[in-house]
Design an enzyme around this catalytic site. Structure first.
Site, short mmCIF file in Angstrom:
data_model
loop_
_atom_site.label_atom_id
_atom_site.label_comp_id
_atom_site.label_asym_id
_atom_site.label_seq_id
_atom_site.Cartn_x
_atom_site.Cartn_y
_atom_site.Cartn_z
N SER A 1 -3.79 -17.69 30.33
CA SER A 1 -2.69 -18.66 30.29
C SER A 1 -3.18 -20.01 30.80
O SER A 1 -4.38 -20.25 30.86
CB SER A 1 -1.51 -18.14 31.10
OG SER A 1 -0.35 -18.89 30.81
N ASN A 2 -2.27 -20.90 31.15
CA ASN A 2 -2.65 -22.23 31.65
C ASN A 2 -1.68 -22.68 32.74
O ASN A 2 -0.73 -21.96 33.07
CB ASN A 2 -2.71 -23.23 30.50
CG ASN A 2 -1.36 -23.37 29.81
OD1 ASN A 2 -0.40 -23.83 30.39
ND2 ASN A 2 -1.29 -22.94 28.55
N ARG A 3 -1.93 -23.85 33.32
CA ARG A 3 -1.19 -24.30 34.50
C ARG A 3 0.10 -25.06 34.20
O ARG A 3 0.69 -25.65 35.10
CB ARG A 3 -2.08 -25.20 35.36
CG ARG A 3 -3.27 -24.48 35.95
CD ARG A 3 -4.02 -25.42 36.89
NE ARG A 3 -5.30 -24.85 37.26
CZ ARG A 3 -5.45 -23.89 38.19
NH1 ARG A 3 -4.40 -23.42 38.85
NH2 ARG A 3 -6.65 -23.42 38.45
N SER A 4 0.54 -25.08 32.98
CA SER A 4 1.77 -25.81 32.67
C SER A 4 2.96 -25.27 33.47
O SER A 4 3.15 -24.06 33.56
CB SER A 4 2.08 -25.70 31.18
OG SER A 4 3.35 -26.23 30.91
N ALA B 1 2.60 -26.18 26.43
CA ALA B 1 1.14 -26.09 26.47
C ALA B 1 0.75 -24.79 25.78
O ALA B 1 0.80 -23.71 26.36
CB ALA B 1 0.65 -26.11 27.91
#
Ligand code: C5P
Length: 222
Positions: free
Chosen positions: A29-32, A96
């Protein structure tokens, strides 16, 4: 109470990061944080729009008077957005989206074995680009561009390539414009080449500015 300038308009907003499974217990996943997209959905609802928020992973509460659809992967997000898109007036992709997903998701938890482990990734669909190919002249399509250099140049390239009406570009290397903060510093570029430099402001204020410009470009009079 705000002017109901978007009454009767159907708005789709995507927000937060997607999550791509590796096996039943792991993911990429990502930091959004989802804060920008949630602020946009809330602002649209306050202006009287009929809002669908297609949300990736976040703990943010659902904004009032917004229909929230929770999704995980990029492909889940795509199918949900595409279902509402033909009927929509304004679509804003603030999510994101993971650029890649795991090629073969393991059915069972992967066991540790060798020192080095490789996971093969394949490209996800570009949701926004697909919408740009389908959109009619009456539909207004907005993208985001998170950059760390050449912000204006890269953003203008994306606006052209994805056939957008507007792109909101921010330099995520700046502490007050990155992930998980309540503020942003953005450049708002429209199809006609107009560039609006938005100074440091709250994401809720940037959401207002974004709709002020959309309403101007769509000739919406309150
Ligand atoms: O090309 P880039 O990923 O920087 O473009 C960012 C914009 O495209 C954002 O609006 C994002 O939500 C959207 N996007 C998308 N599908 C992807 C990747 C990005 O809709 N697979």
């Amino acid at each position: 109470d705000k002017k109901q300038s978007l009454a009767g308009k159907k708005v789709i907003v995507s927000a937060a990061g997607t999550r791509e499974p590796i096996d039943p217990v792991r993911y990429i996943s990502n930091r959004s944080s989802g804060k920008m997209g949630y602020a946009i959905a809330e602002e649209a609802a306050q202006r009287g729009a009929d809002v669908v928020l297609v949300s990736g992973i976040t703990n943010l509460p659902a904004p009032e008077n917004v229909k929230v659809i929770k999704v995980e992967s990029a492909r889940d997000m795509q199918s949900n957005i595409e279902q509402y898109f033909p009927d929509s007036d304004i679509t804003i992709m603030a999510a994101a989206v993971s650029d890649y997903r795991v090629k073969e998701v393991a059915e069972q938890k992967i066991k540790k074995s060798d020192e080095v482990m490789t996971i093969e990734l394949v490209k996800n669909p570009d949701i926004l680009k697909g919408l740009g190919e389908k959109k009619t002249d009456k539909q207004f399509l907005v993208g985001f561009a998170a950059e760390t250099q050449n912000v204006l140049e890269y953003a203008q390239g994306k606006l052209q390539r994805k056939n957008l009406d507007m792109i909101v570009a921010n330099d995520v290397s700046q502490a007050q414009a990155g992930f998980n903060v309540d503020t942003n510093i953005a450049k708002i570029i429209t199809r006609d080449g107009q560039i609006k430099q938005a100074p440091l402001m709250k994401k809720t204020e940037l959401a207002q500015l974004i709709f002020d410009i959309i309403e101007e470009k769509m000739n919406i009079k309150a």
